[in-house]
Design a protein around this motif. Sequence first.
Motif, mmCIF file in Angstrom:
data_model
loop_
_atom_site.group_PDB
_atom_site.id
_atom_site.type_symbol
_atom_site.label_atom_id
_atom_site.label_comp_id
_atom_site.label_asym_id
_atom_site.label_seq_id
_atom_site.Cartn_x
_atom_site.Cartn_y
_atom_site.Cartn_z
ATOM 1 N N ALA A 192 32.690 -42.624 34.919
ATOM 2 C CA ALA A 192 32.390 -42.631 36.344
ATOM 3 C C ALA A 192 31.974 -41.232 36.817
ATOM 4 N N HIS A 193 32.616 -40.202 36.282
ATOM 5 C CA HIS A 193 32.300 -38.837 36.672
ATOM 6 C C HIS A 193 31.663 -38.127 35.485
ATOM 7 N N LYS A 194 30.361 -37.929 35.551
ATOM 8 C CA LYS A 194 29.635 -37.290 34.460
ATOM 9 C C LYS A 194 29.466 -35.807 34.758
ATOM 10 N N GLN A 195 29.568 -35.003 33.710
ATOM 11 C CA GLN A 195 29.415 -33.558 33.842
ATOM 12 C C GLN A 195 28.138 -33.106 33.140
ATOM 13 N N PRO A 196 27.511 -32.019 33.620
ATOM 14 C CA PRO A 196 26.398 -31.438 32.856
ATOM 15 C C PRO A 196 26.895 -30.998 31.481
ATOM 16 N N GLY A 197 26.056 -31.169 30.487
ATOM 17 C CA GLY A 197 26.455 -30.816 29.133
ATOM 18 C C GLY A 197 25.382 -30.020 28.408
ATOM 19 N N PHE A 198 25.753 -29.422 27.306
ATOM 20 C CA PHE A 198 24.810 -28.729 26.442
ATOM 21 C C PHE A 198 25.365 -28.775 25.026
ATOM 22 N N LEU A 199 24.541 -28.398 24.038
ATOM 23 C CA LEU A 199 24.941 -28.422 22.641
ATOM 24 C C LEU A 199 24.564 -27.113 21.974
ATOM 25 N N VAL A 200 25.319 -26.737 20.961
ATOM 26 C CA VAL A 200 25.023 -25.560 20.142
ATOM 27 C C VAL A 200 24.807 -26.045 18.707
ATOM 28 N N TYR A 201 23.689 -25.639 18.124
ATOM 29 C CA TYR A 201 23.300 -26.081 16.786
ATOM 30 C C TYR A 201 23.307 -24.918 15.801
ATOM 31 N N ILE A 202 23.727 -25.194 14.561
ATOM 32 C CA ILE A 202 23.631 -24.239 13.452
ATOM 33 C C ILE A 202 23.006 -24.993 12.272
ATOM 34 N N PRO A 203 21.912 -24.469 11.700
ATOM 35 C CA PRO A 203 21.217 -25.211 10.641
ATOM 36 C C PRO A 203 21.904 -25.080 9.285
ATOM 37 N N VAL A 204 21.754 -26.104 8.472
ATOM 38 C CA VAL A 204 22.176 -26.079 7.067
ATOM 39 C C VAL A 204 20.907 -26.282 6.240
ATOM 40 N N TYR A 205 20.459 -25.207 5.595
ATOM 41 C CA TYR A 205 19.207 -25.274 4.843
ATOM 42 C C TYR A 205 19.415 -25.953 3.495
ATOM 43 N N ALA A 206 18.299 -26.422 2.959
ATOM 44 C CA ALA A 206 18.365 -27.186 1.706
ATOM 45 C C ALA A 206 18.424 -26.288 0.480
ATOM 46 N N ASP A 207 18.024 -25.025 0.590
ATOM 47 C CA ASP A 207 17.957 -24.151 -0.588
ATOM 48 C C ASP A 207 19.316 -23.551 -0.897
ATOM 49 N N ARG A 208 20.269 -24.392 -1.288
ATOM 50 C CA ARG A 208 21.595 -23.929 -1.674
ATOM 51 C C ARG A 208 21.921 -24.474 -3.058
ATOM 52 N N ASP A 209 22.767 -23.777 -3.754
ATOM 53 C CA ASP A 209 23.132 -24.169 -5.110
ATOM 54 C C ASP A 209 24.060 -25.374 -5.064
ATOM 55 N N LEU A 210 23.741 -26.370 -5.883
ATOM 56 C CA LEU A 210 24.582 -27.555 -6.003
ATOM 57 C C LEU A 210 24.941 -27.760 -7.472
ATOM 58 N N PRO A 211 26.091 -28.370 -7.769
ATOM 59 C CA PRO A 211 26.434 -28.671 -9.165
ATOM 60 C C PRO A 211 25.363 -29.548 -9.798
ATOM 61 N N PRO A 212 25.196 -29.430 -11.141
ATOM 62 C CA PRO A 212 24.135 -30.211 -11.810
ATOM 63 C C PRO A 212 24.288 -31.712 -11.587
ATOM 64 N N ASP A 213 25.512 -32.212 -11.514
ATOM 65 C CA ASP A 213 25.708 -33.655 -11.385
ATOM 66 C C ASP A 213 25.797 -34.116 -9.938
ATOM 67 N N ALA A 214 25.566 -33.210 -8.951
ATOM 68 C CA ALA A 214 25.704 -33.580 -7.542
ATOM 69 C C ALA A 214 24.462 -34.308 -7.063
ATOM 70 N N THR A 215 24.666 -35.231 -6.132
ATOM 71 C CA THR A 215 23.552 -35.936 -5.498
ATOM 72 C C THR A 215 22.973 -35.042 -4.424
ATOM 73 N N ARG A 216 21.721 -34.685 -4.567
ATOM 74 C CA ARG A 216 21.113 -33.764 -3.613
ATOM 75 C C ARG A 216 20.783 -34.510 -2.328
ATOM 76 N N PRO A 217 21.217 -33.984 -1.174
ATOM 77 C CA PRO A 217 20.948 -34.656 0.092
ATOM 78 C C PRO A 217 19.458 -34.662 0.400
ATOM 79 N N GLU A 218 19.075 -35.582 1.287
ATOM 80 C CA GLU A 218 17.685 -35.643 1.719
ATOM 81 C C GLU A 218 17.372 -34.411 2.561
ATOM 82 N N THR A 219 16.181 -33.831 2.344
ATOM 83 C CA THR A 219 15.762 -32.664 3.105
ATOM 84 C C THR A 219 14.431 -32.963 3.773
ATOM 85 N N VAL A 220 14.132 -32.207 4.833
ATOM 86 C CA VAL A 220 12.860 -32.350 5.532
ATOM 87 C C VAL A 220 12.295 -30.971 5.781
#
Length: 542
Positions: A192-220
Motif C-alpha cells: 500500500a505504501h511504496k517507497q522510491p528505490g534504487f539498486l547497486v550492481y557489481i559485475p562478475v566477469y567470465a574470465d576467472r579460473d575454474l576447476p577443470p571439471d567445473a561447469t562453466r556458466p553462460e557468459t555474454v
Amino acid sequence: MRPSTWADRLLAVLVRFVGILILLATIAAATASFLYNKAEDSARADRVAIQVNQRLRDHIAVLEGVRALYQSDTTSSGPGIRAYLAALRPQQRAPGMEGIGIAIAIRQDTPAAAEVMLRENYGRDISVWPTTDQPIGFPIVLVEPANPRRDNALGYDMFSEPVRREAMRRAWRTGQPAASGIVQLVQEKGLAHKQPGFLVYIPVYADRDLPPDATRPETVTGDTGTRPIEAFVYAPFRTGDLMTAVLGAQLDAIEGIEIYAGDGPAAMPVFRHGRMGWDVEERRLRVADREWTMRISYGRILERIGRPVAIFLFGLALALLATQLHRMQQRRVGAAQALAEEKARHADDRELMIGEMAHRMKNAFARIGALARITLRESKGLDDFEVRFDGRLRALSDAKQMLVTGTVDAVELSAIVHRELELAGWNEERLRAVDGPAVLLDEEGAQAISLAIHEFVTNSIKYGALSGTGALAVDWSRGEGEVVLRWTETGLATTPDVARESFGTQFIRSMIERQLKGSWERSAADRSLSIVIRWPDAPAAD
C-alpha cells in the motif's frame, strides 16, 4: 566647586565609559554566539553525511564479499551464499538493504539455465520474465534473505528495464559498483505504501579460473571493449528504510532533512522527514558511482537567533543601567548596608537550611534523573513516556507526602500498599482484606517500596490480574529479623515471561538492594506470578 562635585562628575564619566565597553562586549558576544551555533550545526551536518556515506560503503563491502564468494565457487550461488549471509548477518550489521541477490547472464530466448538455478535455489518452477527485445538478459536467480515480498523479484530480467540497464552497463564497463537511478522495486508490488528505490550492481566477469571439471556458466558480451560477463551481484534499497536505519533516533533531533538523487533540490527527491527551516546545511552523499544531495535543518532558531538577540538585549540593558548607576548610588548604599546587617543576623540559620536543602534536592534530583533515563529507554513514544514517568514520579511524591503531612520520620507499609491499590480501583472492602503487621519505613525505604508497588500495579493493570483476568493477593509478615512482602497473581490469561528484566525492573531491583538493603525474587508458572521482597526488619515504634 566642592571636591565632591568633581568626584561625582568623574564617576559619571567613568560609569558611561564602562557602559559603552559593556555594549561593545555584548555585540561581540552575540556575534560569537551566532557564529558558534552556525559552526556547530555545520559540524553536526558533516557527521550525519559521514555516517550515511560510511553505511553506504559498508553495504558495498558486503556486496564485494558476496562477489568474492561467488567467484571462488561455481556452486556457491545458492546454499553457499545463503550460509555466508546467515553468518555475516548484514541486516543486523549494516541495516538498510532490502536484500542481496544474484542475476545471471542469459542470451535471449534461452532462459533454461536460469530457470534450473531458480528451481535448485527455491524448490519450485519459476519462469524468467518479462519478455524483452534485448539480445541478452540478467534474470534474478537468488535474493536473500528470502521472504514472500522479495519472492516477487525472482526470475525478473533486470536488463529489460532502461534505468536498471544503464547502471548495469556502467558497472560492466568500469568493473566498479554502480548505482541505478530511482525506480520502483519489483518487490514493492502489492504494498500500500511504496517507497522510491534504487539498486547497486557489481559485475562478475567470465574470465576467472575454474576447476577443470567445473561447469562453466553462460557468459555474454556487451558493447565493444567490454569483458565477457556471467552475472551481477546486486542489492536493492528502499530509500525511506535506508535513511531511517542509518539515522535512527537522530531523526528526532533534526528539524528537517531532504535527500535528492542528484545535484541539489532540482533533482528527484527520494526522502523527506520533518520540516525544513531557514538554517539549511547542504552536503554531498556518495552512492556507489553517483552523487546525491542531503539538505538538513536543525531548526534551532532560539539558539541561532534568540540567544544572540537575548545576549544583545541583556548587554544593552546592562549598559543603560550602568549609565544611571551614579544617580542611585546613595540609596543603594543604605539599602545594601541594611541588607548586609540582615544577612549577618541570619547567616548561620541560612547556611544550615541551605545545606540541608541542597542535600535533599541532590538526592531527589538524582532519583528523578535516574527514573527519567530508565523510563525513556522503555517508552515507545512521548505519550507512553508521559504516562510511565508521571506514575513513577507520583509514587515517589506520595511517599514523601505521607512523611510530610504526618509530621513523622517513617510511614506505614500498609498506607503505601493501600494507596496504590486504591488508585487501581479497589474498594474499601477489598482493601481491608490486605493487611499485615505494622511495618514502618523511613524516607529511603518508603520511596523504594512505593516505586516497586507502583510498578507491580502498572504491570498488573496491563497484563495481569488487575486487567480483569485472574486474582491478586498481597500480604506481608515479620519474622527472623526480616520483613517479607508477597505479591501473588493467579488465574492469568498466560504465564508471564520473567526471564528478561526491563530497564524499569532493573532500576526497582537496584533501589530495593541499595535503599532497603534487601532482595527480591520473581517466579512464574502455570498462569501465575509470584514476587517476594525481603529486607532487614526494624522494630516498630511502641
